[in-house]
Design a protein around this motif. Sequence first.
Motif, PDB file in Angstrom:
ATOM      1  N   TYR A 129      84.337   3.039  15.157  1.00 27.79           N
ATOM      2  CA  TYR A 129      84.939   3.499  13.917  1.00 27.79           C
ATOM      3  C   TYR A 129      83.931   3.334  12.795  1.00 27.79           C
ATOM      4  CZ  TYR A 129      89.288   3.124  16.537  1.00 27.79           C
ATOM      5  OH  TYR A 129      90.269   3.253  17.477  1.00 27.79           O
ATOM      6  N   SER A 130      84.059   4.201  11.811  1.00 26.68           N
ATOM      7  CA  SER A 130      83.157   4.115  10.682  1.00 26.68           C
ATOM      8  C   SER A 130      83.953   4.296   9.396  1.00 26.68           C
ATOM      9  CB  SER A 130      82.074   5.196  10.774  1.00 26.68           C
ATOM     10  OG  SER A 130      81.294   5.214   9.592  1.00 26.68           O
ATOM     11  N   SER A 131      83.655   3.479   8.422  1.00 25.87           N
ATOM     12  CA  SER A 131      84.300   3.607   7.120  1.00 25.87           C
ATOM     13  C   SER A 131      83.434   4.410   6.149  1.00 25.87           C
ATOM     14  CB  SER A 131      84.574   2.213   6.536  1.00 25.87           C
ATOM     15  OG  SER A 131      83.363   1.470   6.432  1.00 25.87           O
ATOM     16  N   SER A 132      82.354   4.976   6.652  1.00 30.65           N
ATOM     17  CA  SER A 132      81.452   5.754   5.799  1.00 30.65           C
ATOM     18  C   SER A 132      82.079   7.100   5.454  1.00 30.65           C
ATOM     19  CB  SER A 132      80.112   5.977   6.497  1.00 30.65           C
ATOM     20  OG  SER A 132      79.496   4.746   6.800  1.00 30.65           O
ATOM     21  N   ILE A 133      81.948   7.506   4.220  1.00 28.11           N
ATOM     22  CA  ILE A 133      82.450   8.796   3.762  1.00 28.11           C
ATOM     23  C   ILE A 133      81.414   9.871   4.082  1.00 28.11           C
ATOM     24  CG2 ILE A 133      83.166  10.132   1.757  1.00 28.11           C
ATOM     25  CD1 ILE A 133      84.081   7.503   0.478  1.00 28.11           C
ATOM     26  N   ILE A 134      81.874  10.966   4.679  1.00 25.23           N
ATOM     27  CA  ILE A 134      80.965  12.073   4.983  1.00 25.23           C
ATOM     28  C   ILE A 134      81.423  13.316   4.228  1.00 25.23           C
ATOM     29  CG2 ILE A 134      80.368  11.169   7.251  1.00 25.23           C
ATOM     30  CD1 ILE A 134      82.303  13.205   8.448  1.00 25.23           C
ATOM     31  N   SER A 135      80.488  14.169   3.914  1.00 18.83           N
ATOM     32  CA  SER A 135      80.788  15.413   3.198  1.00 18.83           C
ATOM     33  C   SER A 135      80.989  16.537   4.205  1.00 18.83           C
ATOM     34  CB  SER A 135      79.646  15.760   2.242  1.00 18.83           C
ATOM     35  OG  SER A 135      79.895  17.011   1.618  1.00 18.83           O
ATOM     36  N   ILE A 136      82.123  17.245   4.115  1.00 17.05           N
ATOM     37  CA  ILE A 136      82.373  18.371   5.020  1.00 17.05           C
ATOM     38  C   ILE A 136      82.344  19.716   4.299  1.00 17.05           C
ATOM     39  CG2 ILE A 136      83.716  16.977   6.632  1.00 17.05           C
ATOM     40  CD1 ILE A 136      86.236  18.172   5.406  1.00 17.05           C
ATOM     41  N   GLY A 137      82.228  19.685   2.966  1.00 17.53           N
ATOM     42  CA  GLY A 137      82.169  20.932   2.201  1.00 17.53           C
ATOM     43  C   GLY A 137      81.621  20.686   0.811  1.00 17.53           C
ATOM     44  N   GLN A 138      80.850  21.623   0.322  1.00 15.72           N
ATOM     45  CA  GLN A 138      80.227  21.475  -0.989  1.00 15.72           C
ATOM     46  C   GLN A 138      80.312  22.789  -1.757  1.00 15.72           C
ATOM     47  OE1 GLN A 138      76.206  20.241  -0.170  1.00 15.72           O
ATOM     48  NE2 GLN A 138      76.788  18.195   0.512  1.00 15.72           N
ATOM     49  N   GLY A 139      79.930  22.708  -3.061  1.00 15.63           N
ATOM     50  CA  GLY A 139      79.872  23.906  -3.880  1.00 15.63           C
ATOM     51  C   GLY A 139      81.135  24.181  -4.681  1.00 15.63           C
ATOM     52  N   PHE A 140      82.047  23.216  -4.733  1.00 16.55           N
ATOM     53  CA  PHE A 140      83.266  23.400  -5.520  1.00 16.55           C
ATOM     54  C   PHE A 140      83.011  23.013  -6.980  1.00 16.55           C
ATOM     55  CE2 PHE A 140      84.391  22.004  -1.209  1.00 16.55           C
ATOM     56  CZ  PHE A 140      85.071  23.125  -0.767  1.00 16.55           C
ATOM     57  N   VAL A 141      83.872  23.511  -7.860  1.00 18.68           N
ATOM     58  CA  VAL A 141      83.844  23.121  -9.266  1.00 18.68           C
ATOM     59  C   VAL A 141      85.267  22.676  -9.614  1.00 18.68           C
ATOM     60  CG1 VAL A 141      83.373  23.820 -11.645  1.00 18.68           C
ATOM     61  CG2 VAL A 141      82.040  24.818  -9.770  1.00 18.68           C
ATOM     62  N   ALA A 142      85.449  21.380  -9.796  1.00 18.96           N
ATOM     63  CA  ALA A 142      86.757  20.781 -10.082  1.00 18.96           C
ATOM     64  C   ALA A 142      87.761  21.043  -8.961  1.00 18.96           C
ATOM     65  CB  ALA A 142      87.305  21.291 -11.408  1.00 18.96           C
ATOM     66  N   PRO A 143      87.484  20.531  -7.744  1.00 19.20           N
ATOM     67  CA  PRO A 143      88.478  20.647  -6.674  1.00 19.20           C
ATOM     68  C   PRO A 143      89.687  19.772  -6.995  1.00 19.20           C
ATOM     69  CG  PRO A 143      86.652  19.260  -5.980  1.00 19.20           C
ATOM     70  CD  PRO A 143      86.266  19.817  -7.299  1.00 19.20           C
ATOM     71  N   TYR A 144      90.902  20.366  -6.943  1.00 19.22           N
ATOM     72  CA  TYR A 144      92.109  19.671  -7.391  1.00 19.22           C
ATOM     73  C   TYR A 144      92.992  19.175  -6.260  1.00 19.22           C
ATOM     74  CZ  TYR A 144      92.204  20.173 -12.522  1.00 19.22           C
ATOM     75  OH  TYR A 144      91.973  20.045 -13.871  1.00 19.22           O
ATOM     76  N   ASP A 145      93.144  19.955  -5.215  1.00 20.15           N
ATOM     77  CA  ASP A 145      94.126  19.623  -4.186  1.00 20.15           C
ATOM     78  C   ASP A 145      93.658  20.169  -2.846  1.00 20.15           C
ATOM     79  OD1 ASP A 145      96.437  18.527  -3.158  1.00 20.15           O
ATOM     80  OD2 ASP A 145      97.752  20.179  -3.763  1.00 20.15           O
ATOM     81  N   VAL A 146      94.196  19.607  -1.755  1.00 20.13           N
ATOM     82  CA  VAL A 146      93.846  20.066  -0.404  1.00 20.13           C
ATOM     83  C   VAL A 146      95.103  20.177   0.449  1.00 20.13           C
ATOM     84  CG1 VAL A 146      91.495  19.125  -0.388  1.00 20.13           C
ATOM     85  CG2 VAL A 146      93.408  17.713   0.370  1.00 20.13           C
ATOM     86  N   ALA A 147      95.031  21.023   1.479  1.00 21.87           N
ATOM     87  CA  ALA A 147      96.099  21.160   2.473  1.00 21.87           C
ATOM     88  C   ALA A 147      95.443  21.537   3.794  1.00 21.87           C
ATOM     89  CB  ALA A 147      97.120  22.219   2.053  1.00 21.87           C
ATOM     90  N   VAL A 148      96.118  21.223   4.893  1.00 20.75           N
ATOM     91  CA  VAL A 148      95.578  21.489   6.229  1.00 20.75           C
ATOM     92  C   VAL A 148      96.616  22.270   7.028  1.00 20.75           C
ATOM     93  CG1 VAL A 148      94.640  20.478   8.347  1.00 20.75           C
ATOM     94  CG2 VAL A 148      94.296  19.325   6.150  1.00 20.75           C
ATOM     95  N   ASP A 149      96.171  23.331   7.733  1.00 23.37           N
ATOM     96  CA  ASP A 149      97.104  24.111   8.540  1.00 23.37           C
ATOM     97  C   ASP A 149      97.158  23.581   9.970  1.00 23.37           C
ATOM     98  OD1 ASP A 149      94.878  25.088   9.920  1.00 23.37           O
ATOM     99  OD2 ASP A 149      94.930  27.078   9.011  1.00 23.37           O
TER     100      ASP A 149
END
Length: 271
Positions: A95-115
């Motif tokens: 297990y890892s507690s390190s934060i990884i980036s899965i997407g970039q290039g946003f400007v003020a990302p507000y909310d997320v949802a998963v299908d």
Amino acid sequence: MKNSHRIAISDRNNTCFLPQQRMIILMAILLITATAVNAAARKVIHKNKRAFSHAITKPAISLPTISYAGPKTYLANEAIAALTPTSSGVAAPGYSSSIISIGQGFVAPYDVAVDAQGDIYIVDNANNAIKKIPAGGGAVVTVASGFSSPAGVAVDALGNIYVADQGTKTIKKIPAGSNTPVVYSSGYNDPLSVAVSGAGNVYVVDQGTNLVYKIPAGGGTPILFGSGYNSPRGIAVDAAGNVYVANEGNTSIMEMPAGGGAGNCYWLRTC
């Protein structure tokens, strides 16, 4: 009697036998020979069978086991430590507690949802767009644009996307497989967040009126679902249809039972 049908058998002393005697002797010889051959064959088969059975060995099987120390105690406002399993017969999972980036290039990302497929949808507020990170990773793609200060997003089981569009005071829907948003519901003061249940009902946090509304599955007139909030901000629905609201003004989480009714303080600092 013709000699061509007789078999001449004699012993060492040339003692002659009658035809009937000759036939009896011949049959006896054939029987003895067949019996001997059959016995020899059985010995060969038995020998091979024993050799084959001795060649098979049953390997020892050691089943893997994984266990965790517990039970664990979790407290509010305290970070959850990673679980450390012990294992035998298999490597322990890491297990890892390190934060990884899965997407970039946003400007003020507000909310997320998963299908249901694992695609991730992001409200890119400053770009007035909804973007998607494909399941398993990959390049960020724009699903739809043309919003006016979008704030919240949710996805139903069919892949339809719902967006709380603050600037137009509406809830917009992006049909599954489409890139064109359409107005799904209107008349709000400050729609900030949306959630959708397994039954397809859409729930809206209207922060400007401190209310929560429900849009019936398939669309229709919004129904008042909950009131008395103090600057509500986020909303979610569980598998049973219970609705949870982040009530920012009094730092609490409120639970609304499935089907409506009086809300309960689910977690609080002050209620």
